[in-house]
Design an enzyme around this catalytic site. Structure first.
Site, PDB file in Angstrom:
ATOM      1  N   ILE A   1       0.992  -1.442  -0.081  1.00  0.00           N
ATOM      2  CA  ILE A   1       0.056  -0.012   0.169  1.00  0.00           C
ATOM      3  C   ILE A   1       0.932   1.310  -0.054  1.00  0.00           C
ATOM      4  O   ILE A   1       0.343   2.224  -0.500  1.00  0.00           O
ATOM      5  CB  ILE A   1      -0.960  -0.082   1.295  1.00  0.00           C
ATOM      6  CG1 ILE A   1      -2.161   0.737   0.992  1.00  0.00           C
ATOM      7  CG2 ILE A   1      -0.275   0.149   2.456  1.00  0.00           C
ATOM      8  CD1 ILE A   1      -3.002   0.451  -0.005  1.00  0.00           C
TER       9      ILE A   1
ATOM     10  N   HIS B   1       6.619 -11.637   5.039  1.00  0.00           N
ATOM     11  CA  HIS B   1       6.467 -11.243   3.723  1.00  0.00           C
ATOM     12  C   HIS B   1       7.730 -10.767   3.033  1.00  0.00           C
ATOM     13  O   HIS B   1       8.634 -10.245   3.954  1.00  0.00           O
ATOM     14  CB  HIS B   1       5.469  -9.896   3.627  1.00  0.00           C
ATOM     15  CG  HIS B   1       5.985  -8.722   4.617  1.00  0.00           C
ATOM     16  ND1 HIS B   1       5.693  -8.965   5.904  1.00  0.00           N
ATOM     17  CD2 HIS B   1       6.517  -7.662   4.699  1.00  0.00           C
ATOM     18  CE1 HIS B   1       6.022  -7.833   6.738  1.00  0.00           C
ATOM     19  NE2 HIS B   1       6.765  -7.182   5.849  1.00  0.00           N
TER      20      HIS B   1
HETATM   21  P1  AMP Z   1       7.668  -4.433   7.311  1.00  0.00           P
HETATM   22  O1  AMP Z   1       7.853  -2.984   7.402  1.00  0.00           O
HETATM   23  O2  AMP Z   1       8.734  -5.097   6.283  1.00  0.00           O
HETATM   24  O3  AMP Z   1       7.006  -5.149   8.088  1.00  0.00           O
HETATM   25  O4  AMP Z   1       6.509  -3.997   5.847  1.00  0.00           O
HETATM   26  C1  AMP Z   1       5.203  -3.861   5.987  1.00  0.00           C
HETATM   27  C2  AMP Z   1       4.407  -3.593   4.843  1.00  0.00           C
HETATM   28  O5  AMP Z   1       3.219  -3.694   4.907  1.00  0.00           O
HETATM   29  C3  AMP Z   1       4.618  -1.998   4.802  1.00  0.00           C
HETATM   30  O6  AMP Z   1       5.525  -1.590   3.326  1.00  0.00           O
HETATM   31  C4  AMP Z   1       3.179  -1.416   4.555  1.00  0.00           C
HETATM   32  O7  AMP Z   1       2.952  -0.357   3.606  1.00  0.00           O
HETATM   33  C5  AMP Z   1       2.480  -2.797   3.979  1.00  0.00           C
HETATM   34  N1  AMP Z   1       1.110  -2.719   4.194  1.00  0.00           N
HETATM   35  C6  AMP Z   1       0.352  -2.411   5.474  1.00  0.00           C
HETATM   36  N2  AMP Z   1      -0.873  -2.727   5.383  1.00  0.00           N
HETATM   37  C7  AMP Z   1      -0.896  -3.116   3.957  1.00  0.00           C
HETATM   38  C8  AMP Z   1      -2.160  -3.220   3.391  1.00  0.00           C
HETATM   39  N3  AMP Z   1      -3.505  -3.323   3.854  1.00  0.00           N
HETATM   40  N4  AMP Z   1      -2.036  -3.603   2.090  1.00  0.00           N
HETATM   41  C9  AMP Z   1      -0.930  -3.532   1.522  1.00  0.00           C
HETATM   42  N5  AMP Z   1       0.145  -3.368   2.229  1.00  0.00           N
HETATM   43  C10 AMP Z   1       0.143  -3.039   3.421  1.00  0.00           C
END
Ligand code: AMP
Ligand code: ZN
Length: 144
Positions: A31, A100
């Site tokens: 996102i 992820h």
């Molecule tokens: P991390 O900091 O590696 O845990 O990355 C988590 C990622 O999840 C971040 O880059 C957020 O922008 C992404 N994220 C959080 N909520 C969503 C969502 N609903 N849809 C897509 N990405 C998301």
């Protein structure tokens, strides 16, 4: 897991922009697009981070990354590279605790690629014997 945002995406309870899906894996756009096409690849099974993977789950997830990466590269002619990033634990900047892998395409066109990733190295702290100790210690811990 009921309060996990990525489990909710996998179950279709909250929307996402799906790049790829199969029985075990889902890939969807982050996102917060670090660069255009920034994608997350997740196992459908809820695991918190890399420390909870077994080999089968790793094969399911990581074996899909080359094809998804090629697709992201192919989606825009200015994509000339890819950063693949996987944060594990809050200390390592993990903020969503469903594992992820970030696929972050890199563009030759700076107006698209606003990332400006810089690596800081600390070689001045490492002598040859330090590298040797590190590599031996890691090798001792390898399974199998
Ligand atoms: P991390 O900091 O590696 O845990 O990355 C988590 C990622 O999840 C971040 O880059 C957020 O922008 C992404 N994220 C959080 N909520 C969503 C969502 N609903 N849809 C897509 N990405 C998301
Ligand atoms: Zn989850």
């Amino acid at each position: 897991m009921t309060d996990c945002i990525f489990c909710k995406i996998i179950q279709g309870e909250i929307p996402s922009y799906k790049v790829y899906e199969d029985e075990k894996v889902l890939a969807f756009l982050d996102i917060s697009q670090v660069t255009k096409g920034h994608t997350l690849v997740v196992p459908k099974k809820h695991v918190e981070n890399i420390f909870e993977y077994d080999e089968a789950l790793a094969a399911d997830v990581f074996s899909k990354i080359p094809a998804i990466s090629r697709a992201i590269r192919a989606h825009h002619p200015a994509v000339k590279g890819m950063n693949i990033l996987n944060n594990n634990g809050s200390l390592a900047y993990q903020s969503v605790f469903h594992s992820h892998v970030h696929l972050i395409p890199r563009y030759e066109d700076e107006s698209i690629d606003g990332f400006g990733l810089k690596w800081e190295t600390h070689n001045e702290h490492y002598q040859p014997e330090d590298y040797q100790t590190i590599v031996e210690t890691i090798k001792e811990k390898m399974e199998g």
